[in-house]
Design a protein around this motif. Sequence first.
Motif, PDB file in Angstrom:
ATOM      1  N   PRO A  64       0.789  -1.233   0.000  1.00 32.37           N
ATOM      2  CA  PRO A  64       0.000   0.000   0.000  1.00 32.37           C
ATOM      3  C   PRO A  64       0.824   1.288   0.000  1.00 32.37           C
ATOM      4  N   HIS A  65       2.082   1.218   0.434  1.00 29.72           N
ATOM      5  CA  HIS A  65       2.885   2.441   0.440  1.00 29.72           C
ATOM      6  C   HIS A  65       3.902   2.484  -0.697  1.00 29.72           C
ATOM      7  N   PHE A  66       3.753   1.620  -1.688  1.00 30.15           N
ATOM      8  CA  PHE A  66       4.555   1.696  -2.915  1.00 30.15           C
ATOM      9  C   PHE A  66       3.704   2.251  -4.052  1.00 30.15           C
ATOM     10  N   GLU A  67       4.305   3.086  -4.855  1.00 29.11           N
ATOM     11  CA  GLU A  67       3.734   3.432  -6.154  1.00 29.11           C
ATOM     12  C   GLU A  67       4.654   2.823  -7.197  1.00 29.11           C
ATOM     13  N   ASP A 111      12.032  -2.453 -15.725  1.00 32.42           N
ATOM     14  CA  ASP A 111      10.936  -3.373 -15.417  1.00 32.42           C
ATOM     15  C   ASP A 111      10.041  -2.873 -14.295  1.00 32.42           C
ATOM     16  N   ALA A 112      10.621  -2.165 -13.336  1.00 32.56           N
ATOM     17  CA  ALA A 112       9.812  -1.608 -12.244  1.00 32.56           C
ATOM     18  C   ALA A 112      10.489  -0.361 -11.700  1.00 32.56           C
ATOM     19  N   VAL A 113       9.718   0.708 -11.588  1.00 32.61           N
ATOM     20  CA  VAL A 113      10.130   1.907 -10.857  1.00 32.61           C
ATOM     21  C   VAL A 113       9.249   1.974  -9.623  1.00 32.61           C
ATOM     22  N   VAL A 114       9.861   1.984  -8.458  1.00 37.36           N
ATOM     23  CA  VAL A 114       9.118   1.889  -7.195  1.00 37.36           C
ATOM     24  C   VAL A 114       9.410   3.121  -6.343  1.00 37.36           C
ATOM     25  N   PHE A 115       8.345   3.856  -6.028  1.00 35.49           N
ATOM     26  CA  PHE A 115       8.478   4.982  -5.098  1.00 35.49           C
ATOM     27  C   PHE A 115       7.880   4.582  -3.759  1.00 35.49           C
ATOM     28  N   THR A 119       9.440   6.180   2.918  1.00 32.17           N
ATOM     29  CA  THR A 119      10.852   6.569   3.053  1.00 32.17           C
ATOM     30  C   THR A 119      11.270   7.672   2.088  1.00 32.17           C
ATOM     31  N   GLY A 120      10.458   7.911   1.050  1.00 36.87           N
ATOM     32  CA  GLY A 120      10.839   8.898   0.043  1.00 36.87           C
ATOM     33  C   GLY A 120      11.900   8.408  -0.919  1.00 36.87           C
ATOM     34  N   THR A 121      12.116   7.101  -0.949  1.00 36.26           N
ATOM     35  CA  THR A 121      13.129   6.513  -1.828  1.00 36.26           C
ATOM     36  C   THR A 121      12.488   6.046  -3.129  1.00 36.26           C
ATOM     37  N   VAL A 122      13.139   6.320  -4.245  1.00 39.75           N
ATOM     38  CA  VAL A 122      12.706   5.790  -5.529  1.00 39.75           C
ATOM     39  C   VAL A 122      13.765   4.801  -6.010  1.00 39.75           C
ATOM     40  N   GLY A 123      13.311   3.650  -6.462  1.00 36.37           N
ATOM     41  CA  GLY A 123      14.222   2.623  -6.958  1.00 36.37           C
ATOM     42  C   GLY A 123      13.827   2.185  -8.356  1.00 36.37           C
ATOM     43  N   ALA A 124      14.821   1.883  -9.181  1.00 28.73           N
ATOM     44  CA  ALA A 124      14.588   1.358 -10.530  1.00 28.73           C
ATOM     45  C   ALA A 124      15.156  -0.052 -10.579  1.00 28.73           C
ATOM     46  N   TYR A 125      14.400  -0.973 -11.188  1.00 26.67           N
ATOM     47  CA  TYR A 125      14.773  -2.385 -11.143  1.00 26.67           C
ATOM     48  C   TYR A 125      14.632  -3.029 -12.516  1.00 26.67           C
ATOM     49  N   GLU A 126      15.702  -3.653 -12.963  1.00 26.01           N
ATOM     50  CA  GLU A 126      15.697  -4.501 -14.150  1.00 26.01           C
ATOM     51  C   GLU A 126      15.821  -5.936 -13.651  1.00 26.01           C
TER      52      GLU A 126
END
Length: 222
Positions: A64-67, A111-115, A119-126
């Motif tokens: 619920p706290h991921f976009e 493949d996924a960008v997760v905000f 925590t205010g962290t954005v991550g990019a994942y292949e």
Amino acid sequence: MGSVLELLRPEIEKTIKALDSKNFEPDPIAGPHFSKITSVMSSVYKWHGYILERAILETLKLCPHFEVRREPAFQVPSAVEHIVDGSIAEPTKLIGTDYPYSDGPRTLQVDAVVFNKNTGTVGAYEVKRGAGLHDAGKRRSMLKDALCIQVLLKHYAKQRGYDPKNAFSHFIFFYGKCSIPKPFAITGAELDQHFSWPVYESVDEVNKYFQSRLFSILAGAG
């Protein structure tokens, strides 16, 4: 976590049907049984890679706290290519570098960008299967891609309405064979800790179902 399997089950069944109906020419020495197994297995890794991507993406969407979004055309400006080329021998030095995101001559699939709203962290994942190591040229190319995304990710997220405090780019090597160094590589076994959210069990359930359906058509080959 069965909802992810239920979501992907029709896609898995479609994939299994395509694999089972694949045309092949029986090899004179192998015969029809082993020739079909070889034919199916020559395609199955690519199909499984896509299913793995979807399983991870859909599992992350349940938090619920991921976009979460998929980015099929992450732009890489030429200037960023030069920045990364000059730092690829010491890649961690680029963590914290923030370059304006804009159109470029090359694009990357993320493949996924997760905000993470907590925590205010954005991550990019292949996502990669990670069942074996890539050759040296591919490993350098993958590291370069991860670093290009790293440098641009924070500004990319700002353009999409987020206010990220930190940005990190990663490759997920699900089965643990990492072709690029940490901290840019994550294994499947590390996903739950990395996201502070149960990911592995849900994805493993999808993998086991796909494996069982694959074995069913291999058992009946020929």
